[in-house]
Design an enzyme around this catalytic site. Structure first.
Site, mmCIF file in Angstrom:
data_model
loop_
_atom_site.group_PDB
_atom_site.id
_atom_site.type_symbol
_atom_site.label_atom_id
_atom_site.label_comp_id
_atom_site.label_asym_id
_atom_site.label_seq_id
_atom_site.Cartn_x
_atom_site.Cartn_y
_atom_site.Cartn_z
ATOM 1 N N SER A 65 11.748 67.756 108.782
ATOM 2 C CA SER A 65 10.805 68.874 108.776
ATOM 3 C C SER A 65 11.129 69.790 109.961
ATOM 4 C CB SER A 65 9.372 68.341 108.896
ATOM 5 O OG SER A 65 8.539 69.372 109.408
ATOM 6 N N GLY A 118 -3.873 74.421 107.609
ATOM 7 C CA GLY A 118 -5.312 74.315 107.841
ATOM 8 C C GLY A 118 -6.071 75.614 107.612
ATOM 9 N N GLY A 120 -6.620 76.929 104.595
ATOM 10 C CA GLY A 120 -7.172 76.973 103.236
ATOM 11 C C GLY A 120 -6.241 77.665 102.256
ATOM 12 N N SER A 122 -3.444 76.141 101.091
ATOM 13 C CA SER A 122 -2.779 75.094 100.317
ATOM 14 C C SER A 122 -1.307 74.897 100.654
ATOM 15 C CB SER A 122 -2.905 75.371 98.822
ATOM 16 O OG SER A 122 -4.227 75.315 98.480
ATOM 17 N N SER A 124 -0.166 72.145 101.557
ATOM 18 C CA SER A 124 0.248 70.852 101.011
ATOM 19 C C SER A 124 0.601 70.974 99.529
ATOM 20 C CB SER A 124 -0.814 69.775 101.249
ATOM 21 O OG SER A 124 -2.018 70.126 100.645
ATOM 22 N N GLU A 157 -1.952 63.890 96.096
ATOM 23 C CA GLU A 157 -3.120 64.026 96.983
ATOM 24 C C GLU A 157 -4.060 62.839 96.791
ATOM 25 O OE1 GLU A 157 -3.860 66.419 99.231
ATOM 26 O OE2 GLU A 157 -2.337 67.919 98.732
ATOM 27 N N ASP A 169 -4.893 74.197 93.220
ATOM 28 C CA ASP A 169 -3.855 74.584 94.179
ATOM 29 C C ASP A 169 -2.455 74.341 93.619
ATOM 30 O OD1 ASP A 169 -6.138 74.842 95.646
ATOM 31 O OD2 ASP A 169 -5.758 73.128 96.952
ATOM 32 N N TYR A 219 -15.161 66.681 101.568
ATOM 33 C CA TYR A 219 -14.695 67.234 100.282
ATOM 34 C C TYR A 219 -14.966 66.220 99.169
ATOM 35 C CZ TYR A 219 -11.655 69.151 96.672
ATOM 36 O OH TYR A 219 -11.180 69.651 95.486
HETATM 37 C C1 GLA Z 1 -9.219 72.574 97.790
HETATM 38 C C2 GLA Z 1 -8.805 71.676 96.623
HETATM 39 C C3 GLA Z 1 -8.914 72.411 95.292
HETATM 40 C C4 GLA Z 1 -10.269 73.080 95.127
HETATM 41 C C5 GLA Z 1 -10.645 73.868 96.384
HETATM 42 C C6 GLA Z 1 -12.044 74.408 96.330
HETATM 43 O O1 GLA Z 1 -8.313 73.632 97.939
HETATM 44 O O2 GLA Z 1 -7.488 71.220 96.791
HETATM 45 O O3 GLA Z 1 -8.648 71.525 94.232
HETATM 46 O O4 GLA Z 1 -11.251 72.137 94.810
HETATM 47 O O5 GLA Z 1 -10.515 73.098 97.567
HETATM 48 O O6 GLA Z 1 -12.173 75.348 95.332
#
Ligand code: GLA
Length: 378
Positions: A65, A118, A120, A122, A124, A157, A169, A219
């Site tokens: 990485s 971090g 939001g 995505s 990952s 995940e 995502d 979550y």
């Molecule tokens: C994260 C999750 C998604 C979705 C969002 C909220 O990104 O990975 O699957 O649930 O939160 O909308």
């Protein structure tokens, strides 16, 4: 970034490989609806993870990485799971591909990304989709269906990272298309591309750069609340629930579960409203629904935080058409729909006010809707 990956690959492994990339995502509206069988409305963005990969003739994966300056090796059997979290994403994708009866052989890889961690966005899912796409191309003649690639990332995940996420995502990262948002029905998996041309408006992310430490996996807890309410209603998910049904069982569920379900029921409709409004060029309605989503995520779903509520207030004060927290929550970004003529003032005001209050400026990312997973041409 790709140049650097190439150089490091040749330094570390003395050869070259094939480059693949996959994107982070935004979501215009439809939050926490995916695991409730509802609708989401994401798009891939111009921030991505890229990986160079070469088959190495062994039964091991050797991975470096760039961003973490970290190297590890692991085998492809279930017992070989690496300790490092970043490597578990790659291991998980390999295992989930093998589990579905497809082929994975040993390979070398160097990867890097510019999806902020971090935030939001995505990162990952971008990593998972990049490797799922690559393993399909390298070892399986691209016979794995695109949806299956997204599911491979999602199962990674669930089974290797402890997050019981929905499909949004990974779907966005695999299916993303330049200049298009995608409405996905998370129950039937039907999806539709919507060209996104907001003439006179800009979409911009304001990243609070805060990530609240989370205990007890909130979550997953949100998801459990929804599942409890659905079970009480005798349904598989909240997809077909409405407010009358929810009110009818109010006395039998906790106040907290009631609030969570109320948000989900409202959000389902807001996605459909926004899609309709977009087709009519009615951005006022799009924006109003975004604010309503923020309100719900903050008060009913309780996944916002003071920093994001503050950014939402600043947006409102600056006349921003729509603004809301984006993604899973507990930190990260707001997504904002702003009229061109108000853009500069909004960005400047958000920076100054946030800095005054929280001691650092937010990061600003103008959104460019881009392609999802792909093989990079030389
Ligand atoms: C994260 C999750 C998604 C979705 C969002 C909220 O990104 O990975 O699957 O649930 O939160 O909308």
């Amino acid at each position: 970034m790709k140049q650097k990956i190439k150089e490091l690959f040749s330094q570390k492994f003395g050869t070259k490989g094939v480059m693949y990339a996959s994107a982070g995502r935004i979501n215009l509206i439809g939050e926490h609806t995916d695991y409730n069988g509802g609708f989401v409305f994401p798009g891939a963005i111009d921030k991505y993870i890229a990986a160079m990969i070469n088959v190495n003739g062994t039964d091991k994966v050797r991975a470096y990485s760039v961003d973490l300056d970290a190297y590890t090796e692991f085998g492809l059997n279930e017992a070989d799971a690496p300790k490092e979290q970043w490597a578990r994403y790659i291991f998980g994708v390999c295992r989930e591909t093998i589990k579905r009866g497809f082929t994975v052989k040993g390979f070398d890889t160097v990867f890097a990304g510019n999806v902020p961690l971090g935030a939001g966005l995505s990162s990952s899912a971008a990593l998972e989709s990049c490797f799922a796409f690559a393993l399909n191309d390298l070892f399986n003649d691209n016979k794995i269906e695109k949806f299956e690639l997204a599911l491979i990332g999602q199962s990674t995940e669930h089974n290797y990272c402890g997050v019981n996420c929905g499909i949004m995502d990974q779907f966005a990262s695999v299916f993303g298309k330049k200049n298009c948002l995608m409405r996905l029905d998370c129950r039937s998996l039907e999806h539709e591309y919507f060209p996104f041309e907001a003439q006179g408006y800009k979409l911009v992310l304001v990243d609070s750069k805060v990530k609240h430490e989370l205990v007890d996996s909130p979550y997953n807890k949100r998801r459990q609340s929804c599942e409890r309410v659905a079970a009480k209603l005798g349904m598989e998910t909240l997809r077909d629930a409405d407010m009358a049904m929810l009110d009818a069982i109010k006395a039998e569920i906790s106040e907290e579960d009631y609030m969570r379900a109320r948000f989900v029921i409202g959000e389902k409709q807001r996605v459909l409203d926004v899609c309709d409004a977009l087709q009519k060029g009615d951005f006022e309605t799009v924006g109003a629904r975004m604010y309503a989503t923020h309100e719900g995520l903050s008060k009913d779903y309780e996944v916002s935080c003071v920093e994001l509520d503050f950014l939402n207030d600043v947006a409102r004060e600056c006349g921003v058409t729509g603004s809301r927290i984006m993604g899973g929550g507990f930190g990260g970004c707001t997504i904002n729909l702003v009229k061109d003529e108000l853009y500069d003032n909004f960005i400047a005001t958000a920076k100054v006010k946030f800095n005054e209050k929280y001691g650092h400026e937010p990061a600003i990312y103008p959104v460019v809707i881009s392609d999802g997973a792909h093989k990079c041409m030389e």
